[in-house]
Write a protein that holds these residues in place. Structure first.
Motif, PDB file in Angstrom:
ATOM      1  N   ASP A 139      17.501  42.258  26.941  1.00  0.00           N
ATOM      2  CA  ASP A 139      17.789  41.984  25.537  1.00  0.00           C
ATOM      3  C   ASP A 139      17.137  40.653  25.208  1.00  0.00           C
ATOM      4  O   ASP A 139      17.265  39.692  25.976  1.00  0.00           O
ATOM      5  N   TYR A 140      16.446  40.597  24.069  1.00  0.00           N
ATOM      6  CA  TYR A 140      15.685  39.388  23.736  1.00  0.00           C
ATOM      7  C   TYR A 140      16.219  38.782  22.446  1.00  0.00           C
ATOM      8  O   TYR A 140      16.137  39.402  21.387  1.00  0.00           O
ATOM      9  N   THR A 141      16.783  37.586  22.530  1.00  0.00           N
ATOM     10  CA  THR A 141      17.380  36.927  21.362  1.00  0.00           C
ATOM     11  C   THR A 141      16.857  35.513  21.137  1.00  0.00           C
ATOM     12  O   THR A 141      17.351  34.811  20.256  1.00  0.00           O
ATOM     13  N   PRO A 144      13.394  35.558  16.626  1.00  0.00           N
ATOM     14  CA  PRO A 144      13.607  36.836  15.940  1.00  0.00           C
ATOM     15  C   PRO A 144      12.347  37.557  15.464  1.00  0.00           C
ATOM     16  O   PRO A 144      12.453  38.565  14.775  1.00  0.00           O
ATOM     17  N   PRO A 148      13.581  43.370  19.780  1.00  0.00           N
ATOM     18  CA  PRO A 148      14.912  42.970  20.250  1.00  0.00           C
ATOM     19  C   PRO A 148      15.112  43.178  21.751  1.00  0.00           C
ATOM     20  O   PRO A 148      16.096  42.730  22.320  1.00  0.00           O
ATOM     21  N   HIS A 149      14.183  43.907  22.381  1.00  0.00           N
ATOM     22  CA  HIS A 149      14.220  44.130  23.827  1.00  0.00           C
ATOM     23  C   HIS A 149      12.800  43.952  24.364  1.00  0.00           C
ATOM     24  O   HIS A 149      11.813  44.098  23.640  1.00  0.00           O
ATOM     25  N   GLN A 304      18.132  29.438  21.680  1.00  0.00           N
ATOM     26  CA  GLN A 304      17.212  29.887  20.634  1.00  0.00           C
ATOM     27  C   GLN A 304      16.090  28.881  20.468  1.00  0.00           C
ATOM     28  O   GLN A 304      16.251  27.689  20.759  1.00  0.00           O
TER      29      GLN A 304
END
Length: 358
Positions: A139-141, A144, A148-149, A304
Motif C-alpha cells: 500500500d502506497y501512501t 498522492p 495507491p499500491h 508523507q
C-alpha cells in the motif's frame, strides 16, 4: 581433478555494487558467464539485443540456470531462451522493476513498452526473487500523485510465476563504525548518485533535504555523490557536498555522522541505508517499501512527503537523548537479520531447488 562447476548465465542492466556482490556469491558454486545490457544510446538497443541473442545461442545449451538482475528489456530473451531450453530463469526483482510513478516518469511500468517486456519476462521466468516483500505488493501512501499500491503483482495482476523473497545481505565485519572517528552531533548524511539531475533530486528526496536545511540552520546536511564542481542553484550554507568515494572512505563518513537520511519516493532494499546503519547512524526514512521494516524502532519515519513534517521530524530526532543506543540498535538489526551469509544460503538454495526441479 575437481569436478567442473555447472554453468550459470547472468544478465544485468548495469554493473552496480549489488550486481558485483551477487556475481561473487554465485561464482562459489557456478561457472558464471555474464552479459551486461548497456546501450550507450536508445537507438543501440536492437544491436545490444542482437549481441545478447548471439551470447544465448552460444551458451544456453550448457547452462544449468539463468539469472537476471531486474526485469526489463534485458531480461526478455534470457527468460524466453530459458523457457525454450528448459533451463530455469530466475529474475531478481530489485525495485524499479516493481513500480510505476508516472508523476516523475520513474519505474519500469511507467513506460508502456518497457513495462510490456518486464511483464513478458516475469511470465516466462521460472521464478522471481524480490529482495523484499514490499516489492511484491505494498500500500502506497507517501505521496498522492501516483498509484495507491505498488509491487510487481499489482502491476502484473494476472501473473502466475511463483516468487521467493531473498533479502539483500551485508558484511558487518566490513561495515562498522571507526572507533577513533568523532560522530558529530546534529549531522545528517545521504548518499545519492545522479545528484545533478532534477529527476533524481525529487526521486531521492534531496529537494526535501535542501528545504529542511533552510528551516533547521543549526544542523549540518552532507550529501555524498556530487559531480566535480557541482553546486545547487540556491545551496544553504549548512549543506556540504562530497564527491563519490571509495567504500573505505565512505565508512569514515558514515562514522562521523549521527543520522542517515533516505527520503526516497521509491526504493527497494536500499544499500546505503543498510551500510550506514551498520556504521551506527540513526536512520531517518520515508514510509516507502522496505524502509519502515528495516529500521524497526531504531530511527524516525516520515509518513508523507511534506517539508513541514520533515522539519518536525528532524527537530524530534535532534532532541532525542538516546541516540547512541539507537545507533547500536540500528547496527544490530542489519547485522543480525540481513547478513551476507543469509542471502548466500537462500539464493544458492533457491537456484539448487529450481535446477533440481527442471
Amino acid at each position: 581433478m575437481p569436478a567442473r562447476k555447472p554453468v550459470l548465465l547472468y544478465f544485468y542492466p548495469a554493473q552496480s555494487s549489488f550486481v558485483v556482490k551477487d556475481l561473487r556469491l554465485m561464482e562459489q558454486r557456478y561457472e558464471v558467464r555474464h552479459k551486461g545490457f548497456l546501450p550507450a544510446k536508445k537507438w543501440q538497443t536492437p544491436l545490444v539485443w542482437l549481441g545478447q541473442v548471439i551470447f544465448l545461442l552460444r551458451h544456453i545449451w550448457q547452462a544449468e540456470a539463468l539469472v537476471c538482475m531486474f526485469a526489463g528489456y534485458h531480461s526478455f530473451f534470457p527468460a524466453l531462451f530459458g523457457k525454450l531450453a528448459r533451463s530455469p530463469c530466475l529474475i531478481v526483482a530489485g525495485g524499479t522493476d516493481c513500480v510505476s510513478f508516472p508523476s516523475i516518469g520513474y519505474g519500469v511500468f511507467s513506460n508502456p513498452l518497457l513495462g510490456k517486456f518486464a511483464r513478458w519476462s516475469y511470465q516466462l521466468a521460472a521464478h522471481i526473487a524480490p529482495v523484499h516483500e514490499k516489492l511484491v505488493w505494498q500500500d502506497y501512501t507517501y505521496q498522492p500523485n501516483d498509484f495507491p499500491h505498488q509491487g510487481f503483482r499489482y502491476h502484473c495482476p494476472d501473473l502466475k510465476t511463483p516468487h521467493t523473497v531473498v533479502y539483500n545481505g551485508y558484511d558487518a565485519t566490513f561495515w562498522k563504525p571507526i572507533p577513533n572517528v568523532v560522530r558529530e552531533s546534529n549531522t545528517f548524511l545521504t548518499v545519492c548518485a545522479g545528484l545533478n539531475m532534477r529527476f533524481t533530486q525529487r526521486l531521492k528526496g534531496v529537494d526535501l533535504i535542501l528545504e529542511a536545511a533552510r528551516k533547521v540552520p543549526h544542523a549540518t546536511f552532507t550529501i555524498v555523490g556530487a559531480p566535480e564542481n557541482f553546486q545547487f542553484t540556491t545551496q544553504p550554507a549548512n549543506v556540504r557536498l562530497l564527491p563519490k568515494m571509495p567504500l573505505a572512505d565512505l565508512i569514515e563518513v558514515y562514522s562521523g555522522h549521527t543520522f542517515y537520511l533516505q527520503l526516497s519516493m521509491s526504493e527497494g532494499f536500499p544499500n546505503a541505508l543498510s551500510e550506514s546503519m551498520l556504521c551506527g547512524c540513526v536512520p531517518v526514512v520515508s514510509k516507502v517499501a522496505a524502509m519502515p521494516d528495516l529500521i524497526e524502532d531504531s530511527g524516525f519515519l516520515l509518513p508523507q512527503r511534506s517539508p513541514d513534517l520533515l522539519e518536525e521530524l528532524i527537530l524530534e530526532a535532534i532532541g532525542t537523548k538516546e541516540l547512541f543506543q539507537l545507533g547500536q540498535k540500528a547496527r544490530a538489526i542489519i547485522a543480525g537479520q540481513y547478513p551476507e551469509q543469509r542471502r548466500e544460503q537462500e539464493l544458492l538454495g533457491l537456484l539448487q531447488k529450481l535446477t533440481s526441479a527442471s
